[in-house]
Design an enzyme around this catalytic site. Structure first.
Site, short mmCIF file in Angstrom:
data_model
loop_
_atom_site.label_atom_id
_atom_site.label_comp_id
_atom_site.label_asym_id
_atom_site.label_seq_id
_atom_site.Cartn_x
_atom_site.Cartn_y
_atom_site.Cartn_z
N LYS A 69 0.80 -1.23 0.00
CA LYS A 69 0.00 0.00 0.00
C LYS A 69 0.83 1.28 0.00
O LYS A 69 0.37 2.32 -0.47
CB LYS A 69 -0.97 0.00 1.18
N ASP A 106 -10.34 2.30 1.58
CA ASP A 106 -10.55 1.76 2.92
C ASP A 106 -11.22 2.79 3.83
O ASP A 106 -12.11 2.46 4.61
CB ASP A 106 -9.22 1.34 3.56
#
Length: 276
Positions: A69, A106
């Site tokens: 990420k 997210d």
């Protein structure tokens, strides 16, 4: 002109248990996108630049899980403000003009999952843990929590990290030692971001009238804490809720089709977990 065949995939290591292919393929089927495919690839940080360099015009997007990420960011042409706020990208969209743009679904996924269960605002919250997911939780709480957020952590280094994220995200973060974690369960919203088994010992400490629990795990499910919470009739938001809501946003960004079929994606995820 876009090629007829479009590709997307989730990258990470380990990746074999990822539910992302199940969710995205369910969305494609519901949307009638018969010419779309979604796969999974075992890719670590060392292999990531080479993988990205080989992407051709058939690729529409990537989902990124750990440990990629942050590693993906230098390989992109730009990232959204949301992704920049936590220095983490879980979504890459490959545009028709060849740009690679990163985002973080997210954070809005957490917000949507909570709002789906009626949690629009709280005056305080508690976060269990201080890892990468905890920073995303703080970013989500910056939109939902009007008061302080108490983070329960195990080390001074983690405490400093959470204070830093709080300052960056505009959240009033207060630090408590993990030994006091049972106190967290009295908050109106508790976000558990720890690995499997970490909160099991807290299950016996759930108050008579609990607030809302958001446990980001989805396997094994329910966690001991989530089961004890539900037994007290407390609202529980689980990791599958988060996974589905963030995947909905990914599908919409990658395909340009909106709304993505939340219900069909959730059912597909539930069935996949039941089959394991």
């Amino acid at each position: 002109m876009s090629p007829a065949r479009r590709r997307a995939a989730v990258l990470g290591s380990p990746i074999e248990h990822s539910l992302s292919p199940v969710l995205h393929r369910a969305a494609y089927a519901e949307l009638g996108l018969d010419d779309w495919s979604y796969d999974r690839f075992e890719v670590d940080e060392a292999a990531l630049p080479g993988f990205v360099a080989e992407l051709d015009a058939s690729w529409a997007g990537l989902s990124l899980t750990m440990p990629l990420k942050r590693a993906i960011i230098p390989l992109l042409d730009g990232i959204s403000d949301t992704a920049a706020s936590v220095e983490a990208v879980n979504t890459v969209v490959l545009t028709e003009d060849g740009r690679r743009v990163g985002d973080n679904t997210d954070i809005p996924g957490m917000v949507s999952a909570l709002r789906e269960r009626g949690v629009d605002t709280v005056d305080s919250a508690a976060v269990l843990g201080a890892g990468a997911t905890a920073s995303s939780a703080l970013a989500a709480l910056s939109q939902l929590c009007s008061g302080p957020v108490t983070a329960y952590v195990r080390s001074a280094a983690r405490a400093d990290e959470m204070r830093g994220w709080g300052e960056r995200l505009g959240v009033d973060v207060r630090i408590a030692d993990w030994a006091e974690a049972a106190e967290a369960l009295h908050a109106p919203l508790v976000v558990a971001t720890t690995p499997a088994g970490t909160t099991d010992a807290l299950a016996a400490e759930v108050p008579e009238v609990p607030g809302t629990l958001f446990d980001v795990l989805y396997e094994p499910w329910p966690t001991a804490l989530a089961a004890a919470w539900a037994a007290r009739n407390g609202p529980v938001v689980g990791g599958l809720d988060l996974l589905v809501h963030q995947a909905v946003l990914q599908v919409e960004q990658m395909t340009g089709r909106s709304p993505a079929p939340l219900g069909a994606m959730r059912i597909a995820g539930e069935r996949a977990l039941e089959a394991r």
